[in-house]
Design a protein around this motif. Structure first.
Motif, PDB file in Angstrom:
ATOM      1  N   LYS A 131       0.828  -1.206   0.000  1.00  0.00           N
ATOM      2  CA  LYS A 131       0.000   0.000   0.000  1.00  0.00           C
ATOM      3  C   LYS A 131       0.862   1.255   0.000  1.00  0.00           C
ATOM      4  N   GLN A 132       1.938   1.227   0.776  1.00  0.00           N
ATOM      5  CA  GLN A 132       2.835   2.377   0.845  1.00  0.00           C
ATOM      6  C   GLN A 132       3.515   2.618  -0.504  1.00  0.00           C
ATOM      7  N   ALA A 133       3.978   1.538  -1.126  1.00  0.00           N
ATOM      8  CA  ALA A 133       4.644   1.669  -2.426  1.00  0.00           C
ATOM      9  C   ALA A 133       3.691   2.234  -3.480  1.00  0.00           C
ATOM     10  N   LEU A 134       2.441   1.767  -3.472  1.00  0.00           N
ATOM     11  CA  LEU A 134       1.461   2.237  -4.449  1.00  0.00           C
ATOM     12  C   LEU A 134       1.085   3.693  -4.217  1.00  0.00           C
ATOM     13  N   SER A 135       1.122   4.137  -2.968  1.00  0.00           N
ATOM     14  CA  SER A 135       0.817   5.546  -2.675  1.00  0.00           C
ATOM     15  C   SER A 135       1.984   6.450  -3.083  1.00  0.00           C
ATOM     16  N   GLU A 136       3.203   5.915  -3.007  1.00  0.00           N
ATOM     17  CA  GLU A 136       4.377   6.691  -3.402  1.00  0.00           C
ATOM     18  C   GLU A 136       4.482   6.839  -4.915  1.00  0.00           C
ATOM     19  N   VAL A 137       4.098   5.781  -5.639  1.00  0.00           N
ATOM     20  CA  VAL A 137       4.212   5.790  -7.106  1.00  0.00           C
ATOM     21  C   VAL A 137       2.857   5.406  -7.698  1.00  0.00           C
ATOM     22  N   PRO A 138       1.980   6.377  -7.895  1.00  0.00           N
ATOM     23  CA  PRO A 138       0.621   6.055  -8.373  1.00  0.00           C
ATOM     24  C   PRO A 138       0.566   5.741  -9.863  1.00  0.00           C
ATOM     25  N   PHE A 139      -0.439   4.922 -10.238  1.00  0.00           N
ATOM     26  CA  PHE A 139      -0.701   4.586 -11.633  1.00  0.00           C
ATOM     27  C   PHE A 139      -2.177   4.836 -11.923  1.00  0.00           C
ATOM     28  N   GLU A 140      -2.513   5.007 -13.201  1.00  0.00           N
ATOM     29  CA  GLU A 140      -3.913   5.238 -13.569  1.00  0.00           C
ATOM     30  C   GLU A 140      -4.787   4.049 -13.205  1.00  0.00           C
ATOM     31  N   THR A 141      -4.290   2.843 -13.473  1.00  0.00           N
ATOM     32  CA  THR A 141      -5.007   1.629 -13.096  1.00  0.00           C
ATOM     33  C   THR A 141      -4.094   0.752 -12.256  1.00  0.00           C
ATOM     34  N   VAL A 142      -4.593   0.377 -11.077  1.00  0.00           N
ATOM     35  CA  VAL A 142      -3.915  -0.613 -10.241  1.00  0.00           C
ATOM     36  C   VAL A 142      -4.899  -1.758 -10.069  1.00  0.00           C
ATOM     37  N   SER A 143      -4.641  -2.859 -10.767  1.00  0.00           N
ATOM     38  CA  SER A 143      -5.516  -4.018 -10.702  1.00  0.00           C
ATOM     39  C   SER A 143      -4.886  -5.085  -9.808  1.00  0.00           C
ATOM     40  N   MET A 144      -5.715  -5.837  -9.121  1.00  0.00           N
ATOM     41  CA  MET A 144      -5.234  -6.970  -8.333  1.00  0.00           C
ATOM     42  C   MET A 144      -6.028  -8.205  -8.723  1.00  0.00           C
ATOM     43  N   ASP A 145      -5.304  -9.297  -9.009  1.00  0.00           N
ATOM     44  CA  ASP A 145      -5.912 -10.551  -9.455  1.00  0.00           C
ATOM     45  C   ASP A 145      -6.151 -11.497  -8.285  1.00  0.00           C
ATOM     46  N   PHE A 146      -7.313 -12.164  -8.322  1.00  0.00           N
ATOM     47  CA  PHE A 146      -7.638 -13.169  -7.306  1.00  0.00           C
ATOM     48  C   PHE A 146      -8.188 -14.418  -7.989  1.00  0.00           C
TER      49      PHE A 146
END
Length: 418
Positions: A174-189
């Motif tokens: 979560k911290q890494a994603l907040s530091e370097v944002p992207f237009e789409t952040v998808s997570m696969d399950f």
């Protein structure tokens, strides 16, 4: 299972002719006039091999990876250099394997592609959770990546152990994603794991959106015959109840359903390399879909490099479509988005959808699989489940057989899928 797919194929193609893939390749690909063209690049390297994963992959070696990418660049230039000017494409996706293991060279690959193609909807890269670090994310962003897809599979220890995965450090991610944002952040399950409940799946979806995702993909577990996985599949009734329940939950939360298995918290957050009318695939095991043919590259990294060194494209098998066969490919992959537009079909084939499949569409409406509005056919919950159910038959009857053969033979002589 093959009986179901065979009967469906014969009914929809109006022919008993099977899909016949031959050991043929063309050094010139006719993609210049293709609209809605997507690009895909396969990076087959992984630090470790998950026992449930069916995709083409090998253990990472820097020397082999560099040699492979050198060959990949030559394939891109060989195909891209066949046209004058730059061809417009709507997307570029990197899959694997673990593309981030070659993060330092993705910019080079993207640069080669941009010499020949204009990408209108952005670049996406699949990531292993271990790759979600500020350094890797910055490298990807500098290279021009705007979408990432993180293969979580499950945040829960009980399912991670079943799948042979290690735990995910949610707070660090979560911290890494907040530091370097992207237009789409998808997570696969993965859903339909043994004894998996709605509460289990809901917890994963909630955790994803709370950890920086704006898009989730919930794929069914499929037991491929050639993998060493011992995971058992969930019975049909339980699987449908689970898929319907998580779909209703996501819709109740206000998430947008962008395909059979994907939901987004932001309308513009999308991640899918599948719903394209045509696409070019680069790298071992990558597929190419054009107006009149389907091609798949060799699964062998070594033979892929050798073929490129001979200045030949690495195609292992080619299927040359009949018109009805191409229509089935079009409808099957377009339907993955949960919608099929009659206008799009007619533009692609030059013939009305109802003229070709009017009886089937009427039956689908009567059975409650689809609704129609202004020429757009949209799947109901029931229709989405049965699409998933049929896709499972298709995967085990066709893809399982093809990939099973190609994992053993770099260039099979012929493959018949009936």
């Amino acid at each position: 299972m093959s009986i179901i797919t065979s009967l469906t194929r014969m009914w929809l193609t109006r022919s008993t002719k099977p899909f016949i893939f031959k050991n043929e390749y063309d050094n010139v690909l006719s993609y210049q006039d293709c609209d809605n063209l997507g690009l895909y690049v396969h990076i087959p390297f992984c630090r470790s091999i998950c026992n449930f994963c069916p995709y083409c992959k090998v253990r990472y070696s820097k020397d082999l990876c560099d040699r492979y990418i050198d060959a990949l660049l030559r394939e891109i230039h060989a195909v891209g250099g066949q046209q004058s000017g730059k061809k417009e494409t709507n997307s570029l996706y990197f899959g694997g394997g673990t593309p981030a293991l070659a993060a330092d060279r993705l910019g080079e690959i993207i640069g080669a592609i941009k010499e020949h193609f204009v990408i209108t909807e952005g670049i996406g890269v699949e990531l292993h959770p271990d790759n979600v670090t500020p350094d890797v994310l910055r490298t990807l962003k500098t290279a021009g990546v705007i979408k990432i897809s993180i293969g979580i599979q499950s945040f829960q220890t009980k399912f991670q152990s079943v799948l042979g995965r290690t735990s995910v450090d949610i707070s660090a991610m979560k911290q890494a994603l907040s530091e370097v944002p992207f237009e789409t952040v998808s997570m696969d399950f993965i859903f339909a794991l043994p004894n998996q409940t709605f509460e289990d799946l809901k917890a994963d979806v909630d955790a994803a959106f709370q950890s920086g995702a704006n898009h989730v993909a919930i794929y069914p577990f499929i037991d491929f015959t050639f993998t060493p996985s011992t995971v058992t599949t969930m019975p049909k009734k339980e699987k449908r109840e689970l898929l319907d329940a998580i779909t209703r939950y996501c819709m109740d939360q206000g998430y947008t359903r962008s395909s059979i298995w994907t939901f987004s918290s932001e309308a513009d957050a999308r991640y899918s390399s599948m719903t394209r009318d045509n696409f070019l695939g680069f790298g071992c095991s990558a597929t190419t879909l054009l107006k009149d043919q389907f091609k798949i590259n060799t699964f062998s990294v070594e033979e892929y490099c050798n073929r490129i060194a001979e200045e030949k494209l690495p195609t292992s098998l080619t299927l040359r479509f009949t018109l009805r066969q191409r229509m089935i490919y079009y409808l099957f992959w377009t339907a993955y988005s949960t919608k099929v537009a009659a206008g799009g079909f007619e533009k692609f084939f030059g013939v009305p959808l109802k003229k070709m499949y009017g009886a089937e569409l009427k039956l689908a409406k009567l059975m409650g699989f689809v609704t129609e509005e202004n020429g757009v056919y949209s799947m109901t919950l029931k229709g989405a489940f049965y699409y998933h159910y049929y896709e499972n038959f298709y995967t085990l009857s066709y893809i399982d057989k093809m990939w099973g053969v190609m994992r053993k033979e770099a260039f099979p002589q012929e493959l018949t899928l009936g």
